[in-house]
Write a protein that holds these residues in place. Structure first.
Motif, short mmCIF file in Angstrom:
data_model
loop_
_atom_site.label_atom_id
_atom_site.label_comp_id
_atom_site.label_asym_id
_atom_site.label_seq_id
_atom_site.Cartn_x
_atom_site.Cartn_y
_atom_site.Cartn_z
N ALA A 230 -0.80 -0.80 -4.91
CA ALA A 230 0.65 -1.07 -5.66
C ALA A 230 0.16 -2.47 -6.81
O ALA A 230 0.44 -2.05 -7.73
CB ALA A 230 1.78 -0.65 -5.37
N GLU A 231 0.51 -3.36 -5.21
CA GLU A 231 0.45 -4.70 -5.74
C GLU A 231 0.30 -5.46 -5.01
O GLU A 231 -0.40 -5.11 -3.20
CB GLU A 231 1.83 -5.38 -6.19
N GLY A 232 -0.39 -6.92 -4.86
CA GLY A 232 -1.40 -7.67 -4.06
C GLY A 232 -1.33 -9.25 -4.58
O GLY A 232 -0.98 -9.71 -5.58
N VAL B 146 3.30 0.54 2.61
CA VAL B 146 4.27 -0.56 3.81
C VAL B 146 3.17 -1.22 2.99
O VAL B 146 2.40 -1.93 2.37
CB VAL B 146 2.61 0.19 4.25
N THR B 147 4.18 -2.36 3.40
CA THR B 147 4.08 -4.12 3.19
C THR B 147 3.79 -4.51 4.00
O THR B 147 3.95 -4.69 5.19
CB THR B 147 4.96 -4.66 2.41
N VAL B 148 2.02 -5.19 3.80
CA VAL B 148 1.54 -6.57 4.84
C VAL B 148 1.55 -7.80 4.55
O VAL B 148 0.90 -7.71 2.96
CB VAL B 148 -0.04 -6.18 5.16
N THR B 149 1.93 -9.45 5.06
CA THR B 149 2.48 -9.99 4.48
C THR B 149 1.70 -10.80 5.77
O THR B 149 1.55 -10.27 6.91
CB THR B 149 3.93 -10.53 4.22
N LEU C 194 0.78 -1.50 0.24
CA LEU C 194 0.02 0.03 -0.11
C LEU C 194 1.13 1.23 -0.05
O LEU C 194 1.77 1.00 0.94
CB LEU C 194 -0.98 0.38 0.83
N VAL C 195 0.32 2.42 -0.98
CA VAL C 195 1.09 3.29 -0.89
C VAL C 195 0.16 4.74 -0.07
O VAL C 195 -0.43 4.06 -0.91
CB VAL C 195 2.18 3.72 -2.10
N LEU D 23 2.82 -9.30 9.19
CA LEU D 23 4.41 -8.41 9.25
C LEU D 23 4.16 -7.58 8.20
O LEU D 23 3.38 -7.50 7.41
CB LEU D 23 6.05 -10.02 8.18
N VAL D 24 4.37 -6.36 8.85
CA VAL D 24 4.67 -5.70 8.32
C VAL D 24 5.89 -4.97 7.81
O VAL D 24 6.23 -4.10 9.17
CB VAL D 24 3.23 -4.30 9.10
N ASP D 25 6.23 -4.34 7.07
CA ASP D 25 7.36 -4.02 6.35
C ASP D 25 6.95 -2.12 6.00
O ASP D 25 6.74 -2.10 5.01
CB ASP D 25 7.79 -4.47 5.64
N GLY D 26 8.05 -1.11 6.31
CA GLY D 26 8.17 0.05 5.82
C GLY D 26 9.51 -0.32 5.15
O GLY D 26 9.78 -1.19 4.45
N ALA D 27 10.12 1.05 5.01
CA ALA D 27 11.63 1.14 4.05
C ALA D 27 13.16 0.44 4.81
O ALA D 27 12.92 -0.11 3.98
CB ALA D 27 11.57 2.58 3.58
#
Length: 493
Positions: free
Chosen positions: A484-486, A435-438, A373-374, A449-453
Motif C-alpha cells: 500500500a505504501e512504503g 500490517v505495517t513494518v517499521t 502490506l495488505v 516493529l510490526v503493527d496490526g489494527a
C-alpha cells in the motif's frame, strides 16, 4: 552462513562502548538538558568481567559523548546494575539544598575463591556536578545483604499518590518493593512474582516500574495502568536465552496487582536480543527506554573488533487497550528522524505468487524504512531486510490475524555461539490483515516493529552483515499482497 571472518563496524545510530565489554543499561536519567546513559562495563576485556559503570551523555539521543567511568570496583565489591534519579528537593541532604543526581546500584562481593560464593547489597552514589564525578554514600549499604544470594538491580521511582519513593528489586524469582521518604532509609513493602508470568532456573533480573495513560480505555476502565518489566535469564530450560516480559496492573505505592491471570505471559520483544530494559527517569510526558541488544547465550563469543555490546535505539513506550487487554506499545524515539535523508517513497504495487520481488535497493549503510502490506486471507510471504544475513520475517494471513515467524542463520565455528545464534521461531501475531513494518538496519543490528489494527510486536536481533545497499525484498509464496505504501531513508551523517 559463516561469520568467522566478519569484522563488526561501529553502528552509526546505536550506542556502543569506546572499547571493551558492555551489557545492561544503568542509571538512565534526564537532568538539566542531558540524557545520561550508564552501562555495565568491563573496560579491560571484550568478555564479561569485573563490572564498572560506564557513562555517556547526549542532548538529542543520537549523538553521545563518552565520559570517564562513573563507578569502579573497590574493596566492597563490583558495581552491578541499578538506576538513577534526580533528588530535586535535596531530601537526602547531600546537595546543600540544590538538585543533584543519585545512583542506586548493586554491590556484588565475592567472599572466597569460588565465584559463586557471593553476597549482594544495594548501595548509593551521588553527584553534585551533573554526573561528571561520583562519590559513594558514607552510609552504604542502604539495603544490606538479606541472607540470600540473588538480590539486585534496584529501580527507584517516585510514587506521587503516596508521596514516597519506591524501589523495585529483583530477589530470586520475585520482585520486592521497598519504600522511602528520604531515599536513604528503606522499608520492605511487598513481593510480587511467585506463580506469575514466566520463570526459568535463573533469577529474575532488571526490573522497571512506571505508570502510563491507556489509549482507548473505555469509560468504565482505568485511565492509567502500571507496567512492571522483568528480565528472564538464560538457562538450559530456556532455549531462547535472555528475554524480557512485562506485567500490566495496579500499584498503590506498596503492592503490585496483576490485571491478567497468573499464567498470561506478555513479552516486550519477540526476538532474541532485547534484554535488561530500563527507562529514563525525569522525562515528564514521555516514557523513553532502551535495552541491551544481545543475548547471554552467545554475547561473549560474538565477533568483535576491540569492543563488544550495543544498545537498542531509544524507544517511546505507551499503552493501548486491545481486545486481549491493555498492551505495551513501542515506537522509535522521534529524535532519530533528525539524521535521516529525504524519504524515498515506494509506488503502490500488487504482488502475487511469483517468486522473489525486489522492492528497492537503498543507497546508504544505515537504513530506516516503513512498509504497509495488505494481505489476502491465506497469503504467505517472506520479508527480507538484510539479504546477506539470511534473516527473514514470515507473515501468514489467516481470516482475522497475521501470524509472524522469524528465522536467522549464522555460525562462527564456536560451539557456544553456533548452538544458539541461529534461530527459527514463532514471533506471535497481530490483529487484522493490514500490517505495517517499521525497521532500522544498522551495523550489527536489526530492529523491527510490526503493527496490526491495534496490536504490535517488536522483534530485535543482532545481525552480522554488510549493511551497504541491502535490498528489501518480498517473496510471495502463496496468495496476494498489496504494497500500500512504503518509505526508505538512510542516515545522512
Amino acid at each position: 552462513m559463516t561469520l568467522a571472518d566478519f569484522e563488526p563496524q561501529r553502528p552509526a545510530m546505536h550506542f556502543a562502548p569506546p572499547m571493551g565489554w558492555m551489557n545492561d543499561p544503568n542509571g538512565l536519567v534526564f537532568f538539566e538538558g542531558e540524557y545520561h546513559l550508564f552501562y555495565q562495563y568491563h573496560p579491560f576485556s571484550t568478555v564479561w568481567g569485573p563490572m564498572h559503570w560506564g557513562h555517556a551523555v547526549s542532548r538529542d539521543l543520537c549523538h553521545w559523548q563518552h565520559l570517564p567511568i562513573a563507578l569502579a570496583p573497590n574493596e566492597d565489591g563490583t558495581c552491578f546494575s541499578g538506576s538513577a534519579v534526580v533528588d530535586e528537593h535535596d531530601v537526602t541532604g547531600l546537595f546543600e539544598g540544590q538538585p543533584g543526581l543519585l545512583a542506586f546500584y548493586t554491590c556484588h562481593k565475592v567472599l572466597s575463591g569460588d565465584p559463586e560464593d557471593y553476597q549482594q547489597s544495594q548501595c548509593l552514589a551521588y553527584s553534585r556536578d551533573k554526573g561528571r564525578t561520583w562519590q559513594r554514600y558514607a552510609g552504604n549499604p542502604v539495603l544490606p545483604p538479606p541472607g540470600f544470594k540473588d538480590v539486585r538491580d534496584p529501580k527507584v521511582v517516585w510514587h506521587g499518590p503516596s508521596q514516597r519513593w519506591v524501589m523495585a528489586l529483583a530477589c530470586g524469582q520475585a520482585i520486592h518493593f521497598y519504600t522511602s521518604h528520604d531515599l536513604l532509609a528503606w522499608q520492605f513493602a511487598s513481593a510480587f512474582g511467585e506463580g506469575e508470568g514466566a520463570h526459568t532456573q535463573h533469577p529474575w533480573e532488571c526490573p522497571d516500574l512506571f505508570e502510563l495513560p491507556v489509549d482507548g480505555a473505555g469509560p468504565n476502565e482505568p485511565a492509567t495502568r502500571w507496567v512492571l518489566v522483568v528480565g528472564i535469564g538464560a538457562t538450559p530450560d530456556n532455549p531462547f536465552g535472555s528475554l524480557t516480559q512485562y506485567f500490566i496492573g495496579a500499584f498503590d505505592g506498596q503492592r503490585f496487582t496483576n490485571d491478567n491471570t497468573a499464567d498470561v505471559v506478555l513479552m516486550m520483544d519477540e526476538g532474541r536480543d532485547f534484554y535488561a530494559v530500563q527507562s529514563w527517569s525525569n522525562t515528564p510526558g514521555r516514557q523513553l527506554a532502551l535495552a541491551w541488544l544481545n543475548n547471554w547465550q552467545y554475547a561473549n563469543q560474538a565477533p568483535e573488533t576491540g569492543w563488544r555490546g550495543t544498545m537498542s535505539l531509544p524507544r517511546e513506550l505507551t499503552l493501548r487497550a486491545t481486545s486481549r487487554g491493555v498492551r505495551l506499545r513501542q515506537r522509535f524515539a522521534r529524535e532519530a528522524g533528525q539524521v535521516l535523508s529525504a524519504p524515498c517513497h515506494l509506488s503502490p504495487r500488487t504482488l502475487q505468487t511469483a517468486g522473489e520481488h525486489c522492492i528497492v535497493v537503498p543507497d546508504g549503510e544505515v537504513i530506516h524504512g516503513q512498509l504497509t502490506l495488505v494481505l489476502e486471507a491465506g497469503t504467505r510471504l517472506a520479508l527480507s531486510l538484510q539479504q546477506g544475513s539470511q534473516q527473514r520475517l514470515w507473515l501468514t494471513a489467516s481470516d482475522a490475524e497475521t501470524l509472524l515467524h522469524y528465522e536467522r542463520q549464522g555460525r562462527i565455528g564456536q560451539a557456544a555461539f553456533d548452538e544458539y545464534f541461529a534461530c527459527d521461531h514463532a514471533a506471535g501475531s497481530v490483529d487484522g490483515l493490514t500490517v505495517t513494518v517499521t525497521w532500522w538496519c544498522d551495523h550489527g543490528t536489526l530492529e523491527m516493529l510490526v503493527d496490526g489494527a491495534t496490536e504490535q510486536r517488536s522483534i530485535t536481533q543482532v545481525s552480522f552483515v554488510d549493511h551497504r545497499r541491502q535490498p528489501v525484498t518480498l517473496d510471495v509464496v502463496s496468495g496476494r499482497v498489496e504494497v500500500a505504501e512504503g518509505v526508505i531513508q538512510s542516515v545522512v551523517e
